[in-house]
Design an enzyme around this catalytic site. Structure first.
Site, mmCIF file in Angstrom:
data_model
loop_
_atom_site.group_PDB
_atom_site.id
_atom_site.type_symbol
_atom_site.label_atom_id
_atom_site.label_comp_id
_atom_site.label_asym_id
_atom_site.label_seq_id
_atom_site.Cartn_x
_atom_site.Cartn_y
_atom_site.Cartn_z
ATOM 1 N N ASP A 65 9.487 -7.938 -0.387
ATOM 2 C CA ASP A 65 9.229 -8.472 0.728
ATOM 3 C C ASP A 65 8.106 -7.831 1.435
ATOM 4 O O ASP A 65 7.697 -8.224 2.635
ATOM 5 C CB ASP A 65 10.649 -8.679 1.776
ATOM 6 C CG ASP A 65 11.184 -7.170 2.140
ATOM 7 O OD1 ASP A 65 10.587 -6.187 1.526
ATOM 8 O OD2 ASP A 65 12.183 -7.317 2.672
ATOM 9 N N SER A 66 7.506 -6.818 1.099
ATOM 10 C CA SER A 66 6.363 -6.116 1.522
ATOM 11 C C SER A 66 5.020 -7.160 1.373
ATOM 12 O O SER A 66 3.999 -6.920 2.091
ATOM 13 C CB SER A 66 5.619 -4.879 0.640
ATOM 14 O OG SER A 66 5.877 -5.246 -0.678
ATOM 15 N N ASP A 108 13.056 -9.323 -3.876
ATOM 16 C CA ASP A 108 13.645 -8.999 -2.741
ATOM 17 C C ASP A 108 14.609 -9.713 -2.186
ATOM 18 O O ASP A 108 13.699 -11.178 -1.671
ATOM 19 C CB ASP A 108 12.613 -8.142 -1.591
ATOM 20 C CG ASP A 108 12.597 -6.691 -1.840
ATOM 21 O OD1 ASP A 108 13.343 -6.118 -2.457
ATOM 22 O OD2 ASP A 108 11.549 -6.258 -1.506
ATOM 23 N N LYS A 137 16.894 -7.330 -5.388
ATOM 24 C CA LYS A 137 17.024 -6.216 -4.530
ATOM 25 C C LYS A 137 17.542 -6.293 -3.205
ATOM 26 O O LYS A 137 17.154 -7.320 -2.496
ATOM 27 C CB LYS A 137 15.675 -5.323 -4.511
ATOM 28 C CG LYS A 137 15.715 -4.074 -3.975
ATOM 29 C CD LYS A 137 14.697 -3.172 -4.370
ATOM 30 C CE LYS A 137 13.520 -3.625 -3.659
ATOM 31 N NZ LYS A 137 13.378 -3.241 -2.062
ATOM 32 N N GLU A 139 18.772 -4.030 0.723
ATOM 33 C CA GLU A 139 18.440 -2.591 1.350
ATOM 34 C C GLU A 139 19.777 -2.559 1.942
ATOM 35 O O GLU A 139 20.589 -3.371 2.392
ATOM 36 C CB GLU A 139 17.551 -2.961 2.124
ATOM 37 C CG GLU A 139 15.907 -3.096 1.733
ATOM 38 C CD GLU A 139 14.946 -3.040 2.772
ATOM 39 O OE1 GLU A 139 15.190 -2.756 4.362
ATOM 40 O OE2 GLU A 139 13.856 -3.299 2.676
ATOM 41 N N GLU A 206 13.664 5.395 -1.279
ATOM 42 C CA GLU A 206 12.280 5.365 -0.732
ATOM 43 C C GLU A 206 12.469 6.567 0.524
ATOM 44 O O GLU A 206 13.233 6.505 1.394
ATOM 45 C CB GLU A 206 12.275 4.293 0.046
ATOM 46 C CG GLU A 206 10.623 3.742 0.533
ATOM 47 C CD GLU A 206 10.293 2.469 0.941
ATOM 48 O OE1 GLU A 206 11.058 1.438 0.764
ATOM 49 O OE2 GLU A 206 9.281 2.329 1.515
HETATM 50 O O1 KIV Z 1 9.145 -4.572 -0.476
HETATM 51 C C1 KIV Z 1 8.631 -3.630 -1.268
HETATM 52 O O2 KIV Z 1 7.554 -3.569 -1.590
HETATM 53 C C2 KIV Z 1 9.723 -2.629 -1.680
HETATM 54 C C3 KIV Z 1 9.254 -1.457 -2.459
HETATM 55 C C4 KIV Z 1 8.167 -0.662 -1.445
HETATM 56 C C5 KIV Z 1 10.135 -0.645 -3.115
HETATM 57 O O3 KIV Z 1 10.782 -2.745 -1.420
#
Ligand code: KIV
Length: 290
Positions: A65-66, A108, A137, A139, A206
């Site tokens: 989600d970056s 994500d 993924k 969090e 992280e």
């Molecule tokens: O969203 C992302 O890029 C991440 C990585 C930094 C692990 O979760």
């Protein structure tokens, strides 16, 4: 714009991998983990970069989600929607399909798409799996354990994410190292064990102290830890693609290395990341960790 290549042809030269490699799957990840072979992961947000990263031998691609910060210009990941994640996941999955890629594809679950209930999480995870992801993924610590169990029991592989969890940046008070004091380090260890027991097959750590990441890694036999700013003791490493290519909107994090320095093109830069992680020369504790 180049003319789109036929489905059978390798598009855009750089993606023409010389020899097909075996597809990465959960069994291969577990095997790499057991043998101590470092697992490589990079973020990907589009078809072409996905194909190039695959050709460079990256084991896992993460549609992070970056994407919100890297591609959409947001100032955090909080504003990323499930529709956006579905769109970018489809693009990356198509890129991998076009080159019959081998990389394991993770997407994500964005902020707000899994916090409400485990049923909401299952619906969101299903949407990303149908977009082409092979794993999702999410969090968070203890409160996600029930959700992780619920999703994995229904056939969706899960990667957990502890330490600095960017979706909760406002609650954490900024992008800070987590687990520095004894109580928070103990909580993180406990959460990691519970997430493994709930079925998480991977765990991103992280921005936690290298010593803590190493200790958590040693405790988890069935869950491969993937570090980012967490030192060299994890089972694998992940970086944001644009960071390791040396292109940023802001100041790069201290743990980032620019793999384009001295590289003869982007695929070579990505290969150099793969080699550096596999041979243990990235990250260097004390330089890229706390
Ligand atoms: O969203 C992302 O890029 C991440 C990585 C930094 C692990 O979760």
């Amino acid at each position: 714009m180049p003319t789109p290549a036929a489905d059978t042809a390798a598009p855009y030269g750089a993606a023409a991998a010389p020899a097909p490699r075996k597809a990465v799957n959960l069994a291969r990840i577990a095997d790499m983990h057991a043998r101590g072979e470092k697992i490589t992961m990079l973020t990907a947000y589009d078809a072409t970069f996905a194909a190039v990263a695959d050709a460079a031998g990256v084991d896992c691609l993460l549609v992070g989600d970056s994407v919100g910060m890297v591609c959409q210009g947001l100032d955090s990941t909080v504003g990323v929607s499930l529709d956006v994640m579905r769109h970018y996941t489809e693009s990356v999955a198509r890129g991998l399909r076009r080159v019959q890629g081998a990389a394991w594809l993770i997407a994500d679950l964005p902020f707000g798409s899994y916090q409400e209930s485990r049923e909401q999480a299952l619906r969101s995870a299903t949407a990303l799996m149908q977009a082409g992801a092979q794993m999702v993924k999410l969090e968070g610590g203890g409160w996600t354990v029930d959700t992780v169990r619920f999703i994995t029991e229904r056939g969706i592989p899960v990667c957990a994410h502890l330490g600095l969890t960017p979706q909760t940046v406002h609650a954490l008070g900024g992008y800070r190292v987590q687990g520095r004091d004894e109580a928070s380090a103990a909580r993180l260890c406990q959460d990691a064990r519970a997430l493994q027991d709930a079925g998480a097959a991977m765990l991103v750590l992280e921005m936690v102290p290298a010593r803590l990441a190493r200790a958590v890694t040693a405790e988890l036999a069935r869950c491969a830890t993937i570090g980012i700013g967490a030192g060299s003791g994890t089972a694998g490493q992940v970086l944001v693609l644009h960071d390791m290519l040396g292109i940023h909107l802001g100041k790069p994090a201290k743990f980032v290395r620019n793999f384009m320095a001295g590289a003869d093109g982007i695929e070579a830069g990505l290969r150099s990341f793969v080699h550096a992680v596999k041979d243990g020369s990235f990250p260097e504790d004390g330089v890229h960790a706390w």
